[in-house]
Design an enzyme around this catalytic site. Structure first.
Site, PDB file in Angstrom:
ATOM      1  N   GLY A 549      74.522  14.679  52.361  1.00 56.18           N
ATOM      2  CA  GLY A 549      74.850  15.999  52.883  1.00 56.18           C
ATOM      3  C   GLY A 549      74.497  17.091  51.899  1.00 56.18           C
ATOM      4  O   GLY A 549      73.941  16.834  50.836  1.00 56.18           O
ATOM      5  N   LYS A 550      74.802  18.297  52.300  1.00 55.94           N
ATOM      6  CA  LYS A 550      74.549  19.455  51.455  1.00 55.94           C
ATOM      7  C   LYS A 550      75.266  19.366  50.124  1.00 55.94           C
ATOM      8  O   LYS A 550      74.759  19.777  49.102  1.00 55.94           O
ATOM      9  CB  LYS A 550      75.062  20.699  52.169  1.00 55.94           C
ATOM     10  N   PHE A 551      76.489  18.828  50.180  1.00 55.21           N
ATOM     11  CA  PHE A 551      77.300  18.803  48.978  1.00 55.21           C
ATOM     12  C   PHE A 551      76.962  17.612  48.089  1.00 55.21           C
ATOM     13  O   PHE A 551      77.267  17.596  46.922  1.00 55.21           O
ATOM     14  CB  PHE A 551      78.783  18.741  49.341  1.00 55.21           C
ATOM     15  N   GLY A 552      76.336  16.621  48.701  1.00 52.38           N
ATOM     16  CA  GLY A 552      76.018  15.424  47.953  1.00 52.38           C
ATOM     17  C   GLY A 552      76.139  14.205  48.849  1.00 52.38           C
ATOM     18  O   GLY A 552      76.354  14.331  50.055  1.00 52.38           O
ATOM     19  N   PRO A 553      76.014  13.030  48.264  1.00 49.52           N
ATOM     20  CA  PRO A 553      76.019  11.817  49.085  1.00 49.52           C
ATOM     21  C   PRO A 553      77.406  11.486  49.637  1.00 49.52           C
ATOM     22  O   PRO A 553      78.413  11.825  49.042  1.00 49.52           O
ATOM     23  CB  PRO A 553      75.579  10.727  48.104  1.00 49.52           C
ATOM     24  N   VAL A 554      77.390  10.838  50.806  1.00 49.25           N
ATOM     25  CA  VAL A 554      78.622  10.382  51.426  1.00 49.25           C
ATOM     26  C   VAL A 554      78.527   8.875  51.589  1.00 49.25           C
ATOM     27  O   VAL A 554      77.536   8.370  52.100  1.00 49.25           O
ATOM     28  CB  VAL A 554      78.818  11.013  52.816  1.00 49.25           C
ATOM     29  N   ASP A 690      79.257  25.876  57.980  1.00 50.45           N
ATOM     30  CA  ASP A 690      78.156  24.960  58.251  1.00 50.45           C
ATOM     31  C   ASP A 690      78.408  24.209  59.559  1.00 50.45           C
ATOM     32  O   ASP A 690      78.372  22.983  59.598  1.00 50.45           O
ATOM     33  CB  ASP A 690      78.000  23.993  57.073  1.00 50.45           C
TER      34      ASP A 690
END
Ligand code: NAG
Ligand code: NAG
Ligand code: NAG
Ligand code: NAG
Ligand code: NAG
Ligand code: NAG
Ligand code: NAG
Ligand code: NAG
Ligand code: NAG
Ligand code: NAG
Ligand code: NAG
Ligand code: NAG
Length: 846
Positions: A549-554, A690
């Site tokens: 994702g935008k914030f980092g991996p999930v 978002d």
């Protein structure tokens, strides 16, 4: 003194002669007669000098001290008894039931050094005979019922060091003659009815004074001049009507509840005073104005500070974090503004904190200091919630009050009574879908929780073990393609740990994985650590990656206890401190709504903030709408490759389920409700920033749930920039007009409009095939059709037959409104919820 006396006297003599060789007019006789007449037991057969409470001179002839405290003496002290003890130096008759003094007591004269008559019931006025005790050093008459004026003869007691008249009914003014008592070290005249002013020259007269308590009288005039009192450590002038300023050196100062006026700097503590020895300062209940002492932080010994109820205006919080010994802080009604400094949580000794009746804003920091027993934050402008550790501590505290603020949080553990008295005006923001009765019964079941947990945990481990075994077996036999389910592998527990995904490398800079806690909000008893996260995600294996994702991996993982979670690593650097991040995550944890993906917990692993969510079994809307060939996936088909490759895991959705207008409408309405809740139901409101199809997940019940809300505060400034540009196809036009446009509720509405278009048309926001137009986006394509009243032509053919076309057309109109170019033209999420409810398909519709 007639025959009656002699009869009586003879009886006494006869009585006493039986047990001791008692001679008339000896000290022994006076003392035994005294005890007898005052109703006390006579001490025994031996000589008076060995009686309890009696001390004789060296020759064992004269009594020099009689200490009969608490002997049960009652009545008036008789004539011709202890008044005749010619060498008596110390007389302590305290704590008896004495109601009056004999006239011959004054004959004790200049031998007497110490007189203690405290805690009796002596009434009437104190005679000027006091002057007879010329050498008296200690005069304690406290807690009797003396009335009338303090005799002027007091002034002749030049050796008097201790004067204690507290707790009587002395009236009138303090005689000027008191200045004659030049040896005074301690004056306690508290709790009388003295009025008038303090004699001038106190500070000249009492050079050695260390203790002055005039509290609880009705004295007035200017505060006494005290700057010359170089030895004084305690001054209590509270509860009088004094005015003016004070100068001097003290350890303990209580000037509360007077009428002190003017600028607080006139309460001059700075002169030669070393702040460092100040222990107690109470200036509450005066009329002080101006600003707090700027050098309060220097009072390192301070234990008690009360500046409450004055007439200050617009105070900032004083810097107190160095005052590690502070036990009591009361700044109630001092016009405090600004936020409670987070440093207050370092005041470890604090037992009482009263910040009520101010104008404090912002969030409540974590004030769960061990010793805190009383916390009053009522009548302020505080917002947000209450940090979890503090919330947990409340049941253990003596008193707390958060009333009259703008707080909003879920306090399921607190009783409704507590909520109604200590949280007046707060919003109990518990999951609205949850039945309050369920919450209540949860609370009462608390005691059994540990046991239940222990049992269920061991049960879980049993099952988990079996599952792991089964998986290993299957792996070996190749019959099961899934390889990432977390088995009980022991990962390396010493860091730093580095992990790689296709687009990022991230590092958790922790020394020992087992020392970094994972906070699970609902289950505080589970002491998970980063090591459990490592195990749960097979060491953040790429195979467990759900999305980037935008914030980092999930990642997806299963924590011990069968807690199926999505683990979101917020890799982008962030400016906020760990404490702020934790507070924000705690806050997000309280935000609950049936259409939001719940934040289960978090972990601060070095620089990495890791948000842990409930795992959404049915993937997200984007996968459901666009990526999967509908009709292929079935519940039982575990062996397909989709599981490994696809972020959205579709287990339960059948073709029929997904491709109905009813279901699409349900998703639209659920997503709209969640946004309306964030925008209008949260204080301060939350802008999602978002909104897009892959932020909307479907839980095991196929209920739509919006994810990723509120993370941008924690994820930091850099990602904020990225976010405000929006995701391709979902960004409103205002984002491309200017660099500095920030996300608003109306940009969320735009994103929702795009999702609604997707739901009805089945088209992707960009890059799809848009008939009759080229090089366009879903929004401009669909808007053109709606505008030309040809909306029916763009309805997804897959759902067209499953419901009312009129409703679908109406939904397109709503999406049209949402995607208006001008933000101000877009409806609010609340209005959208209303509009969508108007076109809700009823069961018969399909
Ligand atoms: C006087 O008596 C009271 C009560 O017994 C005691 O607490 C106090 O210490 C005594 N004061 C002096 C100065 O002896
Ligand atoms: C005073 O007398 C009352 C009753 O006469 C008794 O209850 C109380 O204990 C006595 N107080 C003392 C200090 O002896
Ligand atoms: C002292 O108290 C007694 C009984 O309580 C009462 O009779 C007497 O009048 C009082 N004396 C004074 C001077 O108030
Ligand atoms: C005065 O006497 C009362 C009662 O015994 C006591 O509580 C108080 O501490 C005494 N004051 C001083 C200064 O010792
Ligand atoms: C002080 O009190 C006495 C007796 O209670 C009263 O007569 C006098 O007027 C008062 N003086 C002042 C200045 O209030
Ligand atoms: C004050 O105290 C000092 C030392 O304790 C002593 O020498 C001096 O005489 C005292 N002054 C008076 C006025 O009592
Ligand atoms: C000052 O006196 C008042 C009333 O007597 C009392 O409540 C308060 O505790 C005292 N202050 C200190 C510092 O002892
Ligand atoms: C307080 O003390 C300081 C330092 O001695 C002095 O400069 C100032 O004038 C004093 N303020 C008042 C109001 O007396
Ligand atoms: C703070 O001080 C005010 C004024 O003296 C008082 O009414 C209040 O009870 C105090 N608060 C606490 C918690 O002690
Ligand atoms: C709280 O804030 C509002 C607006 O910011 C203001 O009108 C109100 O007076 C404040 N209330 C208090 C108790 O400071
Ligand atoms: C509350 O008190 C109980 C018993 O004294 C203790 O076991 C518990 O840890 C305390 N809780 C908090 C949050 O301090
Ligand atoms: C909390 O403070 C408010 C406002 O001062 C008051 O009305 C209420 O009774 C207090 N509640 C408790 C439990 O002390």
């Amino acid at each position: 003194m007639g025959g009656g006396f002699f009869t009586c006297f003879l009886v006494v003599v006869v009585l006493l002669r039986c047990s001791a060789s008692l001679q008339l007019n000896t000290d022994e006789f006076f003392v035994s007669d005294f005890f007898l007449k005052m109703g006390a037991k006579v001490a025994g057969s031996s000589s008076v000098c060995s009686w309890k409470g009696v001390t004789c001179d060296e020759r064992r002839e004269k009594v020099i001290a009689l200490v009969a405290s608490g002997f049960g003496l009652s009545g008036v002290i008789p004539e011709n008894t202890i008044g005749k003890l010619s060498k008596l130096r110390t007389l302590d008759l305290s704590a008896n039931n004495i109601t009056g003094l004999s006239s011959d007591i004054w004959e004790l004269g200049s031998s007497l050094r110490s007189l203690n008559l405290s805690w009796n019931q002596i009434n009437g006025s104190l005679p000027n005979n006091l002057a007879n005790f010329g050498e008296l050093e200690s005069l304690v008459l406290s807690y009797n019922s003396f009335s009338g004026e303090i005799p002027t003869a007091l002034g002749s007691l030049r050796s008097l060091k201790v004067l204690n008249f507290s707790g009587n009914g002395f009236e009138g003014s303090l005689p000027d003659s008191i200045l004659g008592c030049e040896s005074l070290v301690s004056i306690d005249l508290s709790s009388n009815r003295l009025n008038g002013t303090v004699p001038n020259g106190l500070d000249d007269a009492f050079k050695n004074l260390t203790f002055l308590d005039l509290s609880g009288n009705e004295m007035n005039g200017r505060l006494p001049e005290l700057s010359g009192l170089n030895s004084i450590t305690y001054i209590n002038l509270s509860g009088n009507l004094f005015e003016g300023s004070i100068l001097g050196l003290f350890r303990e100062i209580d000037l509360s509840n007077n009428q002190l006026q003017g600028h607080i700097s006139q309460v001059n503590l700075s002169s030669s005073y070393t702040w460092s020895s100040l222990v107690y300062l109470d200036l509450s209940g005066n009329e002080l104005s101006g600003e707090f002492f700027s050098d309060l932080g220097r009072a390192r010994s301070l234990k008690h500070l009360n500046l409450a109820f004055n007439m200050f205006s617009h105070q900032n919080f004083p810097q107190l974090e160095q005052l590690s010994g502070l036990e009591y802080l009361n700044l109630s009604k001092t016009s405090l503004t600004g936020q409670i400094p987070t440093e207050f949580s370092k005041l470890f000794s604090l037992k009482t904190l009263d910040l009520s009746h101010n104008h404090i804003t912002g969030y409540i920091p974590d004030l769960s200091m061990d010793n805190l027993q009383v916390l009053d934050l009522s009548m302020n402008n505080l917002t947000g919630g209450i940090p979890k550790p503090l919330l947990d501590k409340l049941p253990n505290m003596t008193r707390f009050n958060f009333s009259y603020n703008h707080l909003k949080f879920c306090a399921a553990e607190l009783s409704p009574q507590t909520f109604n008295t200590a949280f007046v005006g707060s919003v109990n923001d518990c999951p609205i879908a949850v039945d309050p009765d369920v919450i209540k019964s949860k609370g009462t079941k608390h005691r059994g929780l540990k046991l239940a947990l222990a049992i269920s945990l061991s049960f879980f481990f049993l099952i988990a073990g079996l599952v792991c075994l089964a998986i290993r077996f299957r792996k070996r036999t190749g019959s099961w393609a899934v390889k990432q389910l977390p088995c009980k592998e022991e990962p390396n527990v010493s860091g730093p740990f580095s992990f790689q995904t296709d687009s990022t490398t991230w590092v958790a800079d922790v020394k020992s994985a087992t020392s970094v806690p994972v906070v699970i909000f609902e289950k505080p008893l589970l002491n998970f650590t980063f090591a459990d996260l490592l195990t749960a995600t097979s060491h953040f294996d790429r195979g467990t990656l759900l999305a980037e994702g935008k914030f980092g991996p999930v990642y997806r993982g299963i924590l011990p206890g069968g807690i199926h979670v999505a683990v979101k690593v917020l890799v982008r650097g962030s400016a906020v401190t760990d404490q702020e991040a934790a507070r924000e995550l705690e806050r997000l944890g309280w935000i609950k709504h049936p259409n939001l993906v719940p934040l289960t917990g978090y972990c601060l692993a070095g620089d990495q903030r890791i948000a842990i969510y409930d795992y959404m079994e049915n993937g997200n809307l984007q996968n459901l709408l666009h990526d999967l060939p509908l009709g292929v996936q079935t519940t039982e088909d575990w062996s397909t490759d989709t599981w490994e490759e696809d972020a959205g895991i579709v287990q339960n959705i059948t073709t029929e389920g997904m491709t109905t207008w009813r279901f699409r409408h349900k998703i639209a309405l659920g997503a709209a409700r969640s946004l309306a809740f964030l925008h209008h139901g949260c204080y301060p409101q939350i802008v999602h920033r978002d909104v897009k199809a892959n932020s909307i997940y479907l839980d095991s019940e196929l209920e739509p749930r919006l994810s990723d809300f509120g993370l941008s505060n924690i994820a930091g400034a850099t990602s904020e920039d990225e976010i405000s540009q929006g995701s391709p196809g979902y960004a409103p036009p205002e984002f491309s007009e200017s660099e500095n446009v920030s996300a608003t509720t109306r940009s969320d509405v735009y994103g929702f409009g795009v999702v609604l278009f997707e739901l009805v048309t089945g088209k992707k926001p960009i890059g799809d095939d848009y008939p009759e137009e080229r090089e366009t986006t879903l929004v401009s394509w669909a808007r053109t059709f709606v505008k030309k009243n040809r909306a029916l032509r763009i309805i997804d053919p897959k759902i067209r037959e499953t419901g009312s076309e009129k409703q679908m057309e109406e939904a397109l109109r709503i999406a049209y409104l949402c995607t208006a170019d001008l933000p101000s033209k877009r409806p609010s999420m609340q209005q959208i919820v209303g509009l969508l409810k108007d076109i809700e398909p009823i069961a018969a519709d399909h």
